[in-house]
Motif scaffolding. Structure first.
Motif, short mmCIF file in Angstrom:
data_model
loop_
_atom_site.label_atom_id
_atom_site.label_comp_id
_atom_site.label_asym_id
_atom_site.label_seq_id
_atom_site.Cartn_x
_atom_site.Cartn_y
_atom_site.Cartn_z
N LEU A 289 0.83 -1.21 0.00
CA LEU A 289 0.00 0.00 0.00
C LEU A 289 0.87 1.26 0.00
O LEU A 289 0.61 2.21 -0.74
N SER A 290 1.91 1.26 0.81
CA SER A 290 2.72 2.48 0.97
C SER A 290 3.87 2.56 -0.02
O SER A 290 4.34 3.65 -0.32
N ARG A 291 4.37 1.43 -0.51
CA ARG A 291 5.53 1.37 -1.40
C ARG A 291 6.60 2.38 -0.95
O ARG A 291 6.92 3.35 -1.64
N PRO A 292 7.19 2.14 0.23
CA PRO A 292 8.11 3.10 0.81
C PRO A 292 9.46 3.14 0.11
O PRO A 292 9.86 2.20 -0.57
N ASP A 293 10.17 4.25 0.31
CA ASP A 293 11.55 4.36 -0.14
C ASP A 293 12.50 3.81 0.92
O ASP A 293 13.59 3.35 0.58
N PHE A 294 12.09 3.90 2.18
CA PHE A 294 12.90 3.34 3.26
C PHE A 294 11.99 2.67 4.27
O PHE A 294 10.78 2.97 4.35
N VAL A 295 12.55 1.76 5.02
CA VAL A 295 11.83 1.10 6.11
C VAL A 295 12.60 1.40 7.39
O VAL A 295 13.79 1.11 7.50
N ALA A 296 11.92 2.01 8.34
CA ALA A 296 12.51 2.28 9.66
C ALA A 296 12.03 1.18 10.59
O ALA A 296 10.84 1.10 10.91
N TYR A 297 12.95 0.33 11.01
CA TYR A 297 12.58 -0.88 11.77
C TYR A 297 13.27 -0.88 13.13
O TYR A 297 14.39 -0.38 13.28
N ASP A 298 12.59 -1.44 14.12
CA ASP A 298 13.19 -1.68 15.43
C ASP A 298 14.56 -2.33 15.23
O ASP A 298 14.69 -3.31 14.49
N TRP A 299 15.58 -1.78 15.87
CA TRP A 299 16.94 -2.21 15.59
C TRP A 299 17.16 -3.71 15.81
O TRP A 299 18.06 -4.31 15.20
N HIS A 300 16.33 -4.33 16.65
CA HIS A 300 16.48 -5.76 16.88
C HIS A 300 16.18 -6.59 15.63
O HIS A 300 16.62 -7.74 15.52
N GLY A 301 15.41 -6.03 14.70
CA GLY A 301 14.92 -6.83 13.57
C GLY A 301 15.62 -6.60 12.26
O GLY A 301 15.10 -6.99 11.20
N GLY A 302 16.79 -5.99 12.28
CA GLY A 302 17.47 -5.70 11.02
C GLY A 302 17.84 -6.93 10.21
O GLY A 302 17.89 -6.89 8.97
N ASN A 303 18.07 -8.06 10.89
CA ASN A 303 18.46 -9.28 10.21
C ASN A 303 17.26 -10.20 9.93
O ASN A 303 17.44 -11.35 9.53
N SER A 304 16.05 -9.68 10.10
CA SER A 304 14.87 -10.50 9.85
C SER A 304 14.71 -10.74 8.35
O SER A 304 15.19 -9.95 7.53
N PRO A 305 14.04 -11.83 7.96
CA PRO A 305 13.88 -12.12 6.52
C PRO A 305 13.22 -10.98 5.76
O PRO A 305 13.63 -10.66 4.64
N GLN A 306 12.19 -10.35 6.36
CA GLN A 306 11.49 -9.28 5.64
C GLN A 306 12.37 -8.06 5.43
O GLN A 306 12.31 -7.40 4.39
N MET A 307 13.23 -7.74 6.43
CA MET A 307 14.12 -6.60 6.26
C MET A 307 15.24 -6.90 5.26
O MET A 307 15.61 -6.04 4.46
N ARG A 308 15.76 -8.10 5.30
CA ARG A 308 16.79 -8.46 4.33
C ARG A 308 16.21 -8.43 2.92
O ARG A 308 16.89 -8.00 1.97
N ALA A 309 14.95 -8.87 2.78
CA ALA A 309 14.32 -8.90 1.47
C ALA A 309 14.07 -7.49 0.93
O ALA A 309 14.42 -7.17 -0.21
N THR A 310 13.49 -6.61 1.76
CA THR A 310 13.16 -5.27 1.26
C THR A 310 14.42 -4.46 0.99
O THR A 310 14.47 -3.66 0.06
N ARG A 311 15.46 -4.68 1.78
CA ARG A 311 16.72 -3.99 1.54
C ARG A 311 17.35 -4.47 0.24
O ARG A 311 17.87 -3.67 -0.55
N ALA A 312 17.28 -5.78 -0.02
CA ALA A 312 17.81 -6.33 -1.26
C ALA A 312 17.06 -5.80 -2.48
O ALA A 312 17.63 -5.65 -3.56
N LEU A 313 15.79 -5.46 -2.27
CA LEU A 313 14.96 -4.94 -3.35
C LEU A 313 15.11 -3.44 -3.54
O LEU A 313 14.48 -2.86 -4.43
N GLY A 314 15.92 -2.79 -2.69
CA GLY A 314 16.22 -1.38 -2.92
C GLY A 314 15.83 -0.42 -1.83
O GLY A 314 16.10 0.78 -1.93
N ALA A 315 15.16 -0.89 -0.76
CA ALA A 315 14.78 0.02 0.32
C ALA A 315 15.99 0.38 1.18
O ALA A 315 16.85 -0.47 1.43
N THR A 316 16.04 1.62 1.64
CA THR A 316 17.03 2.01 2.63
C THR A 316 16.54 1.54 3.99
O THR A 316 15.36 1.67 4.32
#
Length: 347
Positions: A289-316
């Motif tokens: 829905l939001s198609r963000p340019d960046f994802v601001a995530y709780d620092w504990h979750g940086g290595n989560s599958p969803q964060m690794r995936a969105t970062r690999a796809l181009g999100a900051t």
């Protein structure tokens, strides 16, 4: 069913599920960024709610490094013209003009939060009420800005480094019997500021991460639209670098529809399955829905599958909120930018 058919169906089903997951967490496309000349999140360390000497993160858990942080906040606020060394109480409480001026003096970017007052003014404050920061249980949406100017943040007997304000007299009665003073209190103090005044103080000196704050991130009403429109009107007139973010994907989608040239971010954190809405948001399932340019995530979750995936796809990837050198060392590899407090990062 034969075992071979079962395996084929399982593989097809798994591939479809993986594809759907990647589609859901995909950020804004590179082509869309080019089309609208979208800037990236400026490279900076972002001071959470300003560089503050009272408020968020200043708990006993972080006492080893927070003393230097509080001292820096005070010295930078004084350098900017707020308070003096003779002040026994806080000079630059969180989300105050003094805390933002202090961050500018220290060269840090700023993360801050927007809400609406009873009279429709856009103010900078995090919580829905003033209990934690002023000892006053009343809600922001029930107070006018004029009233807020007479309610000190972290009033006496608060001390520098306090994480929570002392409750005001009668604030813990049921119902609370707190009223707004008829006149401003004597002496130096900071109060909840107008967003317009914050922008005037920052004046483009450092980049901003502006969060649109809502009580219920699963709901939307006319006041939500009002906050978006008024906040954005102020940002349109502002001559300085900023990006916007929100936990509410509808707020980020508002920028997708109305201001596609603005860099936008989806806030998220991990949540238990027992809270389905928050759990799905933590999986970034609403990024479609939001198609963000960046994802601001709780620092504990940086290595989560969803964060690794969105970062690999181009999100900051932006962390929140890192409060010590140890926490930074633990999460630094997984994030491109950091929102911090309670310690002074090495730059």
């Amino acid at each position: 069913m034969s075992s071979s058919k079962f395996v084929r169906r399982a593989l097809v089903g798994g591939a479809l599920a993986a594809g759907a997951a990647l589609w859901a967490v995909r950020p804004r496309s590179f082509g869309d960024k080019q089309k609208h000349f979208v800037p990236s999140v400026p490279e900076a360390w972002y001071a959470h709610r300003g560089l503050h000497d009272a408020g968020s993160g200043l708990t006993e858990e972080y006492a080893v490094e927070s003393a230097a942080y509080v001292a820096l906040a005070r010295s930078m606020a004084i350098k900017a013209g707020y308070g003096s060394a003779a002040e026994s109480g806080p000079i630059a409480p969180e989300n105050s003009l003094a805390s933002f001026a202090a961050a500018c003096e220290a060269g840090f970017g700023i993360e801050l939060d927007l809400q609406l007052t009873l009279d429709g003014q856009v103010v900078v404050v995090h919580d829905p009420d003033l209990m934690r920061v002023a000892g006053d249980p009343r809600r922001i949406e029930d107070l006018t800005y004029d009233e807020l100017t007479r309610i000190p943040l972290f009033p006496a007997p608060a001390e520098p480094g306090d994480a929570v304000a002392h409750p005001l007299p009668k604030s813990q009665m049921n119902p609370p019997l707190v009223t707004t003073p008829d006149a401003a209190p004597d002496g130096y103090y900071q109060h909840v500021p107008l967003f317009a005044d914050v922008l005037r103080v920052v004046a483009g000196r450092v980049p901003l991460i502006v969060e649109y704050k809502f009580d219920d991130n699963a709901a939307w009403d006319e006041r939500c639209d009002e906050l978006m429109e008024k906040g954005d009107e102020l940002l349109r007139a502002y001559d300085g670098a900023y990006v916007i973010e929100s936990f509410n994907p509808r707020a980020v989608d508002w920028y997708r529809q109305h201001r596609p040239e603005v860099c936008r971010g989806q806030l998220a954190e991990g949540a238990p399955v027992s809270n389905p809405g928050a759990w799905a948001a933590g999986l970034l399932a609403f990024d479609w829905l939001s198609r963000p340019d960046f994802v601001a995530y709780d620092w504990h979750g940086g290595n989560s599958p969803q964060m690794r995936a969105t970062r690999a796809l181009g999100a900051t990837a932006v962390s929140w909120t890192v409060r010590s050198s140890d926490e930074l060392a633990e999460c630094d590899d997984w994030f491109d930018r950091h929102i911090f407090e309670a310690f002074v990062p090495r730059r």
